[in-house]
Design a protein around this motif. Structure first.
Motif, PDB file in Angstrom:
ATOM      1  N   GLU A   1       0.795  -1.029   0.015  1.00  0.00           N
ATOM      2  CA  GLU A   1       0.088   0.085   0.115  1.00  0.00           C
ATOM      3  C   GLU A   1       1.153   1.437  -0.007  1.00  0.00           C
ATOM      4  O   GLU A   1       0.573   2.255  -0.619  1.00  0.00           O
ATOM      5  N   ALA A   2       1.914   1.275   0.785  1.00  0.00           N
ATOM      6  CA  ALA A   2       2.906   2.226   0.946  1.00  0.00           C
ATOM      7  C   ALA A   2       3.339   2.562  -0.493  1.00  0.00           C
ATOM      8  O   ALA A   2       3.693   3.920  -0.927  1.00  0.00           O
ATOM      9  N   ILE A   3       3.962   1.556  -1.160  1.00  0.00           N
ATOM     10  CA  ILE A   3       4.769   1.680  -2.237  1.00  0.00           C
ATOM     11  C   ILE A   3       3.487   2.047  -3.359  1.00  0.00           C
ATOM     12  O   ILE A   3       3.862   3.250  -4.213  1.00  0.00           O
ATOM     13  N   ALA A   4       2.215   1.673  -3.349  1.00  0.00           N
ATOM     14  CA  ALA A   4       1.310   2.143  -4.293  1.00  0.00           C
ATOM     15  C   ALA A   4       0.823   3.736  -4.236  1.00  0.00           C
ATOM     16  O   ALA A   4       0.718   4.287  -4.923  1.00  0.00           O
ATOM     17  N   ALA A   5       0.866   4.139  -2.828  1.00  0.00           N
ATOM     18  CA  ALA A   5       0.517   5.496  -2.578  1.00  0.00           C
ATOM     19  C   ALA A   5       1.744   6.312  -2.996  1.00  0.00           C
ATOM     20  O   ALA A   5       1.280   7.617  -3.617  1.00  0.00           O
ATOM     21  N   SER A   6       2.867   5.844  -2.991  1.00  0.00           N
ATOM     22  CA  SER A   6       4.047   6.714  -3.399  1.00  0.00           C
ATOM     23  C   SER A   6       3.921   6.911  -4.917  1.00  0.00           C
ATOM     24  O   SER A   6       4.157   8.109  -5.527  1.00  0.00           O
ATOM     25  N   ASN A   7       3.655   5.718  -5.472  1.00  0.00           N
ATOM     26  CA  ASN A   7       3.717   5.958  -6.993  1.00  0.00           C
ATOM     27  C   ASN A   7       2.503   6.639  -7.565  1.00  0.00           C
ATOM     28  O   ASN A   7       2.627   7.516  -8.580  1.00  0.00           O
ATOM     29  N   LYS A   8       1.482   6.578  -6.910  1.00  0.00           N
ATOM     30  CA  LYS A   8       0.232   7.524  -7.195  1.00  0.00           C
ATOM     31  C   LYS A   8       0.568   8.900  -7.165  1.00  0.00           C
ATOM     32  O   LYS A   8       0.251   9.507  -7.959  1.00  0.00           O
ATOM     33  N   LYS A   9       1.253   9.258  -5.983  1.00  0.00           N
ATOM     34  CA  LYS A   9       1.421  10.751  -5.871  1.00  0.00           C
ATOM     35  C   LYS A   9       2.620  11.104  -6.792  1.00  0.00           C
ATOM     36  O   LYS A   9       2.489  12.367  -7.172  1.00  0.00           O
ATOM     37  N   ALA A  10       3.274  10.252  -7.340  1.00  0.00           N
ATOM     38  CA  ALA A  10       4.232  10.679  -8.398  1.00  0.00           C
ATOM     39  C   ALA A  10       3.679  10.463  -9.836  1.00  0.00           C
ATOM     40  O   ALA A  10       4.636  10.778 -10.655  1.00  0.00           O
ATOM     41  N   GLY A  11       2.632  10.127  -9.702  1.00  0.00           N
ATOM     42  CA  GLY A  11       1.861  10.169 -11.113  1.00  0.00           C
ATOM     43  C   GLY A  11       2.284   8.795 -11.864  1.00  0.00           C
ATOM     44  O   GLY A  11       2.284   8.771 -13.235  1.00  0.00           O
ATOM     45  N   LYS A  12       2.874   7.624 -11.365  1.00  0.00           N
ATOM     46  CA  LYS A  12       3.316   6.451 -11.772  1.00  0.00           C
ATOM     47  C   LYS A  12       2.415   5.405 -11.646  1.00  0.00           C
ATOM     48  O   LYS A  12       1.453   5.444 -10.887  1.00  0.00           O
ATOM     49  N   SER A  13       2.657   4.206 -12.310  1.00  0.00           N
ATOM     50  CA  SER A  13       1.762   2.998 -12.196  1.00  0.00           C
ATOM     51  C   SER A  13       1.669   2.424 -10.765  1.00  0.00           C
ATOM     52  O   SER A  13       2.718   2.520 -10.230  1.00  0.00           O
ATOM     53  N   LYS A  14       0.482   2.098 -10.448  1.00  0.00           N
ATOM     54  CA  LYS A  14       0.260   1.587  -8.857  1.00  0.00           C
ATOM     55  C   LYS A  14       0.566   0.235  -8.600  1.00  0.00           C
ATOM     56  O   LYS A  14       1.186  -0.117  -7.841  1.00  0.00           O
TER      57      LYS A  14
END
Length: 408
Positions: free
Chosen positions: A243-256
């Motif tokens: 979840e932490a990785i997905a949130a980080s990627n979402k914030k950066a506009g990258k693939s979840k």
């Protein structure tokens, strides 16, 4: 007189080679001594943390695990001490040979020197030297005879210096030999005591294993239950890291769906700093011993069963504080029913996990510094055990904590 220079050079070469060999032996001896002291310290901590509280009744599985670890450390200590004693034996034999060789050389030098003294005494008068020079047939012969007198005087002085140097070397070797013999005797006695203690521990271990074999189904059921509880917490840890990785990627506009953190420049710098300290990070507790290491290993009670350890299990003292191994941020505090709290810290794209805590001292989002207290390690009231489960992740991939923590 012409033979003196080669003899002297051979002596210097022997001394040099002996010094190089002695230095190599000394370095090896220092390494073994450092390892022996480390194992002794580990044994002392092990006795203090796992075997000091006789009032608490541990279950049989825990006792077997503790004894397994103790026997393993004891065997390593015996081996290192034995290696030290063997190295000292080689040093002693080498020293004895050098002493024997030096005594022969010293005897020969003294005989040569005595003969020179006698000859010099017979020709000691100034008149005899003048007569020796005056009896020359020409100036060239007189010059050569004068050079001979000078060379002979220098040779006498050189012989005296050689005797002095070899006498001093002999005294040094004798002193070193006595010290080595004393050190070896202490190591031999220490190993004798350690072997007796190992025999006692092995007998105790066999008695416990006999009781387990009689009730194997019961103990296997206990292990399965403990593993089930552990798996429940592990699934929650893995879910929250994803979840932490997905949130980080979402914030950066990258693939979840990416399995790696999308890092800001600050997070990249923190991750680089964490990597730069690989092998130098402090322990997650101030004092402890590793009861279980990372990776696949046989079960303590059934060698046919493999346990997959996702981190390290550290036994520590009652009231011990779990502490951050590096600066970072509190990513999650996991509190689920019938389980003790877990703290996850983030260090860029690295995560460290501290499992089996009580009395949490931080909250989600807090910035923490290296060695900052996170909470108290939980102590089991019935067994008296205080265990911290510690892990390291790079993104979602598990790492061996022994590669990151200093002397783990």
């Amino acid at each position: 007189m012409r033979q003196t220079k080669p003899t002297y050079l051979i002596f210097i070469l022997c001394v040099f080679m002996g010094t190089v060999f002695a230095q190599a032996q000394s370095d090896k001896q220092k390494q073994l001594e450092a390892r022996r002291l480390q194992l002794k310290k580990e044994m002392e901590q092990l006795n203090s943390l796992l075997f000091a509280n006789k009032k608490k009744e541990k279950n049989v599985i825990t006792l077997v695990e503790d004894l397994n670890y103790k026997v393993s450390v004891r065997k390593n200590l015996i081996k290192v001490t034995n290696d030290q004693a063997n190295l000292l034996t080689r040093d002693i034999n080498n020293n004895q040979k050098q002493i024997s060789d030096l005594r022969e050389q010293l005897k020969e030098l003294k005989e040569q020197y005595a003969a020179m003294i006698v000859k010099s005494y017979k020709n000691k008068s100034q008149l005899s030297r003048i007569m020796f020079l005056m009896s020359s047939t020409n100036f060239k012969q007189a010059y050569k005879r004068l050079q001979y007198i000078k060379q002979y005087t220098d040779y006498q002085r050189q012989q005296g210096e050689e005797i002095k140097a070899k006498t001093f070397k002999l005294q040094e070797l004798n002193t070193a030999l006595l010290k080595q013999k004393d050190e070896k005797q202490k190591l031999v006695e220490e190993n004798r005591i350690a072997k007796r203690e190992l025999e006692t521990e092995l007998k105790e271990h066999e008695t416990l294993m006999a009781s387990i074999r009689n009730n194997m189904s019961k103990y296997n059921a206990q292990l399965k239950q403990k593993q089930k509880e552990s798996d429940r917490i592990d699934k929650e840890i893995d879910r929250l890291i994803k979840e932490a990785i997905a949130a980080s990627n979402k914030k950066a506009g990258k693939s979840k769906s990416s399995s790696s953190f999308a890092l800001t420049p600050e997070a990249k710098a923190l991750a680089a700093s964490f990597e730069a300290n690989k092998g130098k990070l402090p322990w997650p507790v101030e004092r402890g011993v590793v009861k279980m290491r990372f990776g696949k290993q046989p079960s303590a009670i059934d060698k046919t069963v493999t346990v997959n350890s996702k981190g390290v299990r550290i036994a520590t003292e009652k009231g011990a504080k779990a502490r951050a191994v590096f600066e970072g941020e509190v990513s999650q505090i996991i509190e689920i029913p019938n389980a003790n709290p877990v703290i996850i810290l983030r260090h860029g794209n690295y995560m460290t996990v501290y499992k089996n805590l009580s009395k949490i001292k931080v909250k989600k989002g807090d910035k923490v510094t290296t060695k900052q207290e996170l909470g108290e390690v939980f102590t089991n009231k019935s067994s008296g055990e205080t265990l911290l489960y510690f892990r390291v992740y790079k993104d979602s991939k598990l790492q061996n904590p022994a590669y990151w923590i200093n002397k783990l």
